[in-house]
Design a protein around this motif. Structure first.
Motif, PDB file in Angstrom:
ATOM      1  N   ARG A   1       0.823  -1.208   0.000  1.00  0.00           N
ATOM      2  CA  ARG A   1       0.000   0.000   0.000  1.00  0.00           C
ATOM      3  C   ARG A   1       0.856   1.257   0.000  1.00  0.00           C
ATOM      4  N   LEU A   2       1.942   1.239   0.794  1.00  0.00           N
ATOM      5  CA  LEU A   2       2.836   2.387   0.865  1.00  0.00           C
ATOM      6  C   LEU A   2       3.452   2.688  -0.499  1.00  0.00           C
ATOM      7  N   PHE A   3       4.014   1.671  -1.149  1.00  0.00           N
ATOM      8  CA  PHE A   3       4.654   1.916  -2.439  1.00  0.00           C
ATOM      9  C   PHE A   3       3.634   2.258  -3.527  1.00  0.00           C
ATOM     10  N   PHE A   4       2.425   1.691  -3.439  1.00  0.00           N
ATOM     11  CA  PHE A   4       1.392   2.072  -4.389  1.00  0.00           C
ATOM     12  C   PHE A   4       0.986   3.529  -4.192  1.00  0.00           C
ATOM     13  N   ARG A   5       0.883   3.982  -2.939  1.00  0.00           N
ATOM     14  CA  ARG A   5       0.556   5.390  -2.662  1.00  0.00           C
ATOM     15  C   ARG A   5       1.656   6.318  -3.181  1.00  0.00           C
TER      16      ARG A   5
END
Length: 160
Positions: free
Chosen positions: A12-16
């Motif tokens: 989720r962090l890298f997608f954000r």
């Protein structure tokens, strides 16, 4: 944070981060009429100590962009009269990228728009939130530049 987890928070962090970068690209283009890379080049070349220019490789490394991407952006910026590539006085074979006088005027004229862009983008964050985010992103950048995966793919270090 669980390091081996391929989903969850790390995903989720890298997608954000990916989404945020794309939003930045789109909003800068829509609101300022330039690409985010052009914005970054103007900002980098306008820094104190860069009045005489910087090498292509130094600029590429500073911005963390590919050679091809930077070359294309510089060609457009040269066409628009914002930058020039000049011979390096210490190495006649090398060239320096330098902000032109009109490029500096263009950059200076963008400052109010940039300040408003920052204000609107960060309106939901406190000063302390911004400082924390800056600190955390710097740590993430440092850790990411040290990544060295041995995936077993041909050409990966340590493979037979």
């Amino acid at each position: 944070m669980i390091v081996n987890e391929s989903g969850g928070i790390p995903n989720r962090l890298f997608f954000r981060l990916f989404q945020t970068g794309n939003i930045l690209q789109r909003q800068v283009q829509n609101e300022m009429g330039i690409s985010a890379v052009q914005w970054a080049v103007l900002g980098a070349l306008s820094r104190e100590g860069f009045e005489d220019g910087t090498s292509f490789n130094q600029l590429k490394e500073y911005l963390y962009v590919s050679r091809q991407n930077l070359d294309g952006v510089l060609k457009r910026m040269e066409r628009d009269g914002h930058v020039v590539r000049i011979p390096d006085p210490s190495d006649g074979r090398a060239r320096l990228v330098k902000l032109t006088d009109s490029g500096r005027v263009y950059w200076n004229n963008l400052q109010d728009t940039i300040a408003e862009f920052y204000q609107q983008a960060l309106q939901g964050m406190s000063f302390d939130d911004g400082v924390s985010l800056l600190h955390l992103l710097k740590k993430l950048q440092q850790d990411m530049t040290a990544i060295s995966l041995n995936t077993g793919k041909p050409g990966a270090s340590g493979t037979a």
